[in-house]
Design an enzyme around this catalytic site. Sequence first.
Site, PDB file in Angstrom:
ATOM      1  CD  GLU A 134      34.757   3.026  27.494  1.00 48.10           C
ATOM      2  OE1 GLU A 134      33.535   2.833  27.615  1.00 48.10           O
ATOM      3  OE2 GLU A 134      35.529   3.166  28.463  1.00 48.10           O
ATOM      4  CB  CYS A 186      38.140   9.315  26.685  1.00 48.09           C
ATOM      5  SG  CYS A 186      39.772   9.442  27.453  1.00 48.09           S
ATOM      6  CG  HIS A 200      38.884   4.465  28.951  1.00 48.64           C
ATOM      7  ND1 HIS A 200      37.603   4.831  28.620  1.00 48.64           N
ATOM      8  CD2 HIS A 200      39.566   5.640  29.098  1.00 48.64           C
ATOM      9  CE1 HIS A 200      37.508   6.146  28.569  1.00 48.64           C
ATOM     10  NE2 HIS A 200      38.673   6.673  28.857  1.00 48.64           N
TER      11      HIS A 200
END
Lengths: 203, 203, 203, 203
Positions: free
Chosen positions: D80, D142, D166
């Site tokens: 991310e 998350c 992820h």
Amino acid sequence: MKTLLLTGFEPFLGHPINPTEQIVKELDGKETGDYQIKGKLLPVDFAEAQGQFVSYMNDLQHDAVISLGLAAGRECITPERVAINIRDGEPDNKGNAHQDALIEENGPAAYFSTLPIRAMVEELNAAGLPAKISNTAGTYLCNNIMYSMLHELESRNMTVPAGFIHVPASHDLVVKGSRAMPSWSQADLTKAIEIMIGVLAGP
Amino acid sequence: MKTLLLTGFEPFLGHPINPTEQIVKELDGKETGDYQIKGKLLPVDFAEAQGQFVSYMNDLQHDAVISLGLAAGRECITPERVAINIRDGEPDNKGNAHQDALIEENGPAAYFSTLPIRAMVEELNAAGLPAKISNTAGTYLCNNIMYSMLHELESRNMTVPAGFIHVPASHDLVVKGSRAMPSWSQADLTKAIEIMIGVLAGP
Amino acid sequence: MKTLLLTGFEPFLGHPINPTEQIVKELDGKETGDYQIKGKLLPVDFAEAQGQFVSYMNDLQHDAVISLGLAAGRECITPERVAINIRDGEPDNKGNAHQDALIEENGPAAYFSTLPIRAMVEELNAAGLPAKISNTAGTYLCNNIMYSMLHELESRNMTVPAGFIHVPASHDLVVKGSRAMPSWSQADLTKAIEIMIGVLAGP
Amino acid sequence: MKTLLLTGFEPFLGHPINPTEQIVKELDGKETGDYQIKGKLLPVDFAEAQGQFVSYMNDLQHDAVISLGLAAGRECITPERVAINIRDGEPDNKGNAHQDALIEENGPAAYFSTLPIRAMVEELNAAGLPAKISNTAGTYLCNNIMYSMLHELESRNMTVPAGFIHVPASHDLVVKGSRAMPSWSQADLTKAIEIMIGVLAGP
């Protein structure tokens, strides 16, 4: 009467048309709620779009700013929650591409939309039109314009409602472009944007 | 004047509405090209739908037969090319499910649609509406009705145009059902089916 | 010992590699359950693949026949249920395309696979590998080979188990082809096909 | 030797297993490049996960921090780029949900990952594993953990590499959960994370 700057984009990345261009042309000059809409078109060109956009903002001293962009592949209307300080991805129409680059060297990582995005989604749903908040405007020109808009307003300490709305493909775009993806009629797209502007003007 | 049997389905698998129900209600009684449309609704029930469908076919001795079904998740109008001799998948509205079962013990593996599906797709595209031929109607009730329809006509040596058309979700269905998927306005869906019937009636 | 003809395809439609080619090379000569595997490669060429495939069938008088193909975009292993009498779609590697054309002028609309596809899916799942039955092999060369195989066996009144299995992209294909889609490791793909052949050989 | 805090999550939202739990268990205690990995599990509980995470950070004074989460539906490994100051979406495992809520009342809109995410993607691709940078970690737990991690480090003026990765579903998750989505073998997932940690340790 208050004015609202509404921008769309020219076609890009091989798409033969851009439905946001037509939305902006149809709504230019219209009055919705408290706002008269000033429709403007932006080039898909990192070097020019941002400057041109800021000059539109300057010229007219608008009371609200909404930029529209095509999100090919999305199924519904998605007002964006956040713009991030990144330029990345495919080349623009001039052939210029960026990777992991900052938009504003000293800008913050992100700005949140100041549009009433939750109320906009609820109003569209109430009108029978699918919509949801998006948490990424990507890293291409759409995100760039949204970030620049919010950065500019922040720099001037202006608090007018401002943000970005992605729309799905139009039926026309799918038929002319021969790429399968979800699509709405142009009329539905334009109607959705009008409804969202109506929320902005709200009580 | 010739008559066309047009069927849709009631809601199923947890979808709160079925856009084919509304299409059929809107078009029932209308004249399009050479045909007067007789709209009928079918239950999502393996045990009943087939018999009821055949009785509609018998009663009215139609000159053409088109069944409509919802294909939740598809992006555009998809006339089906072929129906296969299989019942399989989720339970129907009565809770009955089948696995790898034949529809007709002694029937062939498949029947092709006898609708002008290529011309229908081209006519929709010419009208600015996305469409493409589908090569699977699945193995649920839609495929069952299509297979039964074509088997029945074959058994009687009848050559009237007959087939099945899947439509995407309507905006209403997405909003009411709270499941994200591609959707069209109900008006676009109904217009598309009218255009396709117009092709059938063509020269 | 019985023999099994296992075919894969060369790369096509711009994909830089075809994982079925590697599966076939890895399994060629191996013994799995009751079968010795004879691996062969087919060109993506409507004019040649069918003839070449039938000659492989003739030469070796196999006790089972399985063809493999890449289904770019699918998430799991999908044994095909049915092949239809249609050639349609994108050009092959020689640039030849077909539209709504029959494979066999006097052939039936479709043939069902004679592989134990349900048991194969269950065995893969038991081994922790996602799989499901597919109800369309498309209308491109994969469907063509499956139809031709089953038509040929039917013509000769042969009842050896025969059918087609589509596999998802391999990780390698995604990385080399720079197109985002679901992918498995090549090792998982090969293991899955071996497990399915094991079912065939079963009690 | 330097230490790296690596966290995964317990199962959530009806998924029977969470592949990040297994990755963390397999890598706990291992040495990769310059780092010894300390694996820890987090509950899917907005009220507890954040505090527990910060206490893990405090206890061990790690030289790097990576959190892992399951992104069901994604096709490949996605480090991310950014975490946003928002809690929104589905209820957690305790049944608590948030809408448009800030994580940190006075925190900035977003933080960028300080992991070498571009180099990580390139290294995975070089190893034949599909990966790309993601521009949204969502608005669920998350994103919350990633934001809190970066906010905590910022508050302490610490500059250790920190971020969130992820991963797609594992084959096991798809088979046990009976929901179709892209999946990798557990072994591929664990290998990918090890490779990414290797980049971190790099020259």
